[in-house]
Design an enzyme around this catalytic site. Structure first.
Site, PDB file in Angstrom:
ATOM      1  N   GLY A 139      -7.507   9.528  10.355  1.00  0.00           N
ATOM      2  CA  GLY A 139      -7.700   9.604  11.796  1.00  0.00           C
ATOM      3  C   GLY A 139      -8.711  10.627  12.254  1.00  0.00           C
ATOM      4  O   GLY A 139      -8.899  10.820  13.459  1.00  0.00           O
TER       5      GLY A 139
ATOM      6  N   THR B 256      -8.164   3.803  12.751  1.00  0.00           N
ATOM      7  CA  THR B 256      -8.505   4.602  13.927  1.00  0.00           C
ATOM      8  C   THR B 256      -9.949   4.407  14.358  1.00  0.00           C
ATOM      9  O   THR B 256     -10.243   4.412  15.566  1.00  0.00           O
ATOM     10  CB  THR B 256      -8.239   6.089  13.648  1.00  0.00           C
ATOM     11  OG1 THR B 256      -6.925   6.241  13.109  1.00  0.00           O
ATOM     12  CG2 THR B 256      -8.349   6.912  14.920  1.00  0.00           C
TER      13      THR B 256
ATOM     14  N   LYS C  78       0.861  -1.179   0.000  1.00  0.00           N
ATOM     15  CA  LYS C  78       0.000   0.000   0.000  1.00  0.00           C
ATOM     16  C   LYS C  78       0.901   1.233   0.000  1.00  0.00           C
ATOM     17  O   LYS C  78       1.636   1.471   0.948  1.00  0.00           O
ATOM     18  CB  LYS C  78      -0.918   0.018   1.221  1.00  0.00           C
ATOM     19  CG  LYS C  78      -1.832   1.243   1.253  1.00  0.00           C
ATOM     20  CD  LYS C  78      -2.439   1.456   2.618  1.00  0.00           C
ATOM     21  CE  LYS C  78      -3.102   2.824   2.654  1.00  0.00           C
ATOM     22  NZ  LYS C  78      -3.374   3.268   4.030  1.00  0.00           N
TER      23      LYS C  78
ATOM     24  N   ALA D 246      -9.362   6.064   4.862  1.00  0.00           N
ATOM     25  CA  ALA D 246      -9.254   7.236   5.749  1.00  0.00           C
ATOM     26  C   ALA D 246     -10.574   7.996   5.854  1.00  0.00           C
ATOM     27  O   ALA D 246     -11.291   8.161   4.871  1.00  0.00           O
ATOM     28  CB  ALA D 246      -8.154   8.182   5.312  1.00  0.00           C
ATOM     29  N   GLY D 247     -10.860   8.437   7.076  1.00  0.00           N
ATOM     30  CA  GLY D 247     -12.022   9.278   7.332  1.00  0.00           C
ATOM     31  C   GLY D 247     -13.184   8.582   8.007  1.00  0.00           C
ATOM     32  O   GLY D 247     -14.040   9.232   8.612  1.00  0.00           O
TER      33      GLY D 247
END
Length: 265
Positions: free
Chosen positions: A168, A217, A107, A194-195
């Protein structure tokens, strides 16, 4: 975890078919035991690892994360978190391949700054081109710019992973319209990266038509990470089923569920 539906198309990455469309990270947990339990509860089969921040064998005297997520059970997805230019990112991927005995799936993420952790798309494009030439199977973290996503696919990345919000942040799906454009044009799998903050965010990403969602996260910083991991597992399946089923059209006015014709006066 099985496919969401018998009529669904398989989720394939680098020639391998996966039952789970949830990919998870390994950072921010309180200890390795919590990491293990959360990953097991998530049902994920692909687990991403920050090579620059995690010991996967480069430090023999420290606890090895691979003892918790054994490569014979999970597909390890080494990532370049913490890299801020193409040279660093390429070097990190080469180190990962060496540590993981020739493993080519990576990644790629090249960050612009520490405050926002936005992707540096110029350096990302440079790194992606080199890694593809080097024989890597590149899944790439990118912005939600459809043009950049298209260029990364044209370079030869096997999956594009646009952010839904800042890494995060837990802000959820901030720009579904750009994601839709990316999905409409996509010739490779599109995964939200993400998000995501909670299960409904994951479901929305899947309802839009994303092949999968990667998160860390949202699980690790939940009050109960193991329970949240299970919630995310179900959200991914529910969102995929809703996408396959097709949403009812939105209407300005009401439409009665039960017809009035034929009722007794």
């Amino acid at each position: 975890m099985s496919q969401a539906s018998s009529t669904d198309t398989p989720f394939v990455i680098a020639g391998r078919t996966y039952g789970s469309r949830l990919l998870v990270g390994t950072g921010k947990y309180k200890d390795l035991d919590e990491t293990r339990r959360a990953i097991e509860a998530s049902g994920a089969e692909i687990v991403t690892v920050a090579v620059r921040r995690t010991n996967i064998g480069q430090n023999p005297d420290e606890p090895n994360l691979l003892d918790v997520i054994p490569p014979d059970r999970y597909t390890i997805l080494p990532n370049t978190a913490g890299c801020y230019d193409a040279v660093e990112a390429v070097r990190t991927c080469r180190l990962a391949r060496e540590l993981l005995d020739g493993h080519n799936l990576v990644k790629l993420e090249v960050l612009a700054d520490q405050k926002t952790l936005f992707p540096n798309v110029v350096e990302t494009l440079k790194a992606a081109e080199q890694l593809v030439k080097d024989g890597f199977d590149v899944m790439v973290y990118t912005s939600d710019d459809p043009i950049i996503a298209r260029q990364l696919a044209e370079i030869g990345c096997i999956a594009v992973m646009p952010l839904a919000g800042l890494i995060g942040s837990g802000l959820g799906i901030c720009n579904p319209y750009n994601l839709r454009i990316i999905l409409e044009e996509a010739k490779v799998p599109v995964l939200v990266d993400a998000g995501v903050g909670t299960a409904s965010d994951a479901a929305i990403a899947m309802e839009l038509g994303c092949e999968a969602v990667l998160m860390n996260t949202a699980i690790a910083h939940a009050k109960d990470p193991v329970m949240m991991a299970e919630a995310m597992k179900h959200a991914i399946v529910a969102g995929r089923l809703a996408y396959l089923a097709g949403r009812m059209p939105r209407k300005l006015y009401a439409s009665a569920s039960s017809p009035l014709d034929g009722l007794i006066d």
